[in-house]
Scaffold this active site. Structure first.
Site, PDB file in Angstrom:
ATOM      1  CD  GLU A  14      48.572  13.729  59.071  1.00 31.05           C
ATOM      2  OE1 GLU A  14      49.039  13.853  57.924  1.00 31.05           O
ATOM      3  OE2 GLU A  14      47.423  13.323  59.295  1.00 31.05           O
TER       4      GLU A  14
ATOM      5  CD  GLU B 268      44.054  16.476  59.688  1.00 32.39           C
ATOM      6  OE1 GLU B 268      44.061  15.670  58.749  1.00 32.39           O
ATOM      7  OE2 GLU B 268      44.961  17.307  59.868  1.00 32.39           O
TER       8      GLU B 268
HETATM    9  C1  FCB Z   1      45.964  14.646  56.454  1.00 38.43           C
HETATM   10  C2  FCB Z   1      46.420  16.094  56.496  1.00 38.43           C
HETATM   11  C3  FCB Z   1      45.371  17.081  56.085  1.00 38.43           C
HETATM   12  C4  FCB Z   1      44.525  16.589  54.934  1.00 38.43           C
HETATM   13  C5  FCB Z   1      44.034  15.184  55.192  1.00 38.43           C
HETATM   14  C6  FCB Z   1      43.145  14.638  54.114  1.00 38.43           C
HETATM   15  O1  FCB Z   1      47.055  13.818  56.321  1.00 38.43           O
HETATM   16  O2  FCB Z   1      46.850  16.412  57.789  1.00 38.43           O
HETATM   17  O3  FCB Z   1      46.009  18.299  55.809  1.00 38.43           O
HETATM   18  O4  FCB Z   1      45.199  16.702  53.759  1.00 38.43           O
HETATM   19  O5  FCB Z   1      45.115  14.331  55.394  1.00 38.43           O
END
Ligand code: FCB
Length: 441
Positions: free
Chosen positions: A171, A351
């Site tokens: 990110e 994620e």
């Molecule tokens: C993302 C991050 C991860 C976590 C989630 C909820 O942006 O990559 O580390 O904090 O959000």
């Protein structure tokens, strides 16, 4: 729209099923065995920056409890684990000497997971930059690209052949915008021009590192992970449509165009005016290395409005403990759009998950909302796959409750509950559901 209950059998046999974590959020042991401080260690010391005044000194004590956590991961029945390496643990100053004790920790972890048949997906930079490099400007300094490339190459040389994939950065938008423009994440700077320079250097270092790691003759798949919250216009008014196009440019096209087309979108660059990044000749070609996969982190969608700020309540949808709308369809739409506009070879949902307040009662955490969230987003991933999108994996965020950055320990994303007093881990019902889902072979 409601999705039908997904079944593992609906997915290809080689689909990657995982859980994800990151070093700073779980490891603790912030200065153990020669580790140097990271920008997040420093940031946590600044009063008022972390909601509950906490830090990462202990976190989930994963640095000590890793054997138990390896067992936990294996018990879930996943075939993959996404984790990150703490750069200052293996190179305390971000340049110069390597810390063998730090490498030894990851060596043991990789061995133990491999022995259980779990494929390792490593992220090199999940935000915990060595503080020593921040002292020289961090990602706003072009020199950091060369340091990162040396770190990446060393890690790839030591571990590359034992890894299922290597991701350079997690990110870049969050690092640059929340860290260097808004100042709400480490390193806490507020400068749009520094933020944009950081974006460029993160992307450039990604390209440089991929080139260098491939130069070792490694065939390990390489990619990057982006947070691509899809942007929707608050209304069909020309003003809202224009705002949505620009916001989409700032969060998605700036990164995707650079990585997949070798150029920054002109409308975004014009908008940034004197804050636009300084780009040297050859940089864009370096950034646009062929990628083996694109990692997508998806949690929610966002709305753009030219007038009053958008109120999430107006969607009528459920909202998580982070205040994020639950909108699984956005994941299907995002994956389809990325496929249509950029044709990544392979997409991985790296994620996806939700924070909700959990109630621990007699050893049971009945987290229905999280369970529904994960189930519906797996179904949304399947829907994209059905439409021909080459999506090949899903990683739930997160394996266990952990240090949720500026929110501290108050926001729980884990499938596994962590009691931060005793460090006891307990599978929530969402974990039990995932385990059951994964057992349908
Ligand atoms: C993302 C991050 C991860 C976590 C989630 C909820 O942006 O990559 O580390 O904090 O959000």
């Amino acid at each position: 729209m409601t999705y039908p209950t997904p079944s593992r059998q609906h997915f290809p046999d080689d689909f990657i099923w995982g859980v994800a974590t990151s070093s700073f959020q779980i490891e603790g042991a912030h200065l153990a065995d020669g580790k140097g401080p990271s920008v997040w260690d420093t940031f946590c010391e600044v009063k008022g920056k972390i909601a509950d005044g906490s830090n990462g000194h202990v976190a989930c004590e994963h640095y000590q409890r890793w054997p138990e956590d390896v067992q936990l991961i294996a018990d879930l029945g996943v075939n993959a684990y996404r984790f990150s390496m703490s750069w200052p643990r293996v190179q305390p100053d971000g340049q110069g000497a390597w810390n063998e004790a730090g490498f030894a920790f990851y060596d043991r972890l990789i061995d133990a997971l491999s022995a259980r048949g779990i494929a390792l997906h490593l992220t090199l930079n999940h935000w915990d930059l060595p503080q020593a490099l921040q002292d020289q400007g961090g990602w706003a300094n072009r020199e950091t690209c060369a340091h990162f490339t040396r770190y990446a190459t060393e890690v790839a040389r030591r571990f590359g052949s034992r890894l299922a994939s290597i991701c350079t950065h997690n990110e870049p938008w969050v690092i640059a915008i929340l860290g260097y423009e808004q100042g709400i994440f480490a390193p806490g700077i507020q400068s749009r021009s520094q933020a944009m320079q950081a974006v460029h250097h993160l992307l450039l270092s990604h390209g440089m590192a991929c080139q260098a790691m491939r130069g070792l003759g490694l065939t390990t798949p390489m990619g990057i992970v982006l947070n691509l919250s899809p942007i929707y216009p608050a209304s069909q008014s020309p003003e809202d449509l224009a705002k949505a196009k620009l916001d989409d440019g700032l969060i998605l096209r700036l990164y995707m165009d650079a990585l997949y087309r070798g150029s920054y979108p002109q409308d975004v660059i014009s908008h940034l005016a004197e804050d636009a990044p300084q780009v040297k000749s050859g940089d864009m070609a370096t950034i646009a290395q062929p990628l083996d996969f694109l990692g997508v982190n998806y949690y929610t969608r966002n709305f753009s409005s030219s007038g009053n700020p958008w109120d999430v309540a107006s969607t009528g949808n459920q909202v998580t403990d982070m205040g994020w709308e639950v909108y699984p369809q956005g994941l299907t739409e995002l994956l389809c759009r990325l496929h249509q506009d950029y044709q990544p070879k392979l997409l991985l949902v790296t994620e996806n998950g939700a924070a909700f307040k959990d109630e621990y009662k007699d050893g049971v955490i009945n987290d229905t909302q999280r369970l529904d969230y994960v189930r519906d987003h797996i179904a949304a991933t399947h829907a994209a796959h059905q439409q021909g999108v080459p999506v090949g994996g899903y990683f739930a965020w997160s394996l266990m409750d952990n240090f949720e950055w500026a929110s501290g320990y108050a926001k729980r994303f884990g499938l596994v509950h962590v009691n931060f007093e005793t460090q006891q881990r307990t599978l929530k019902n969402s974990a039990l559901w995932y385990q059951q889902f994964l057992s349908e072979k």
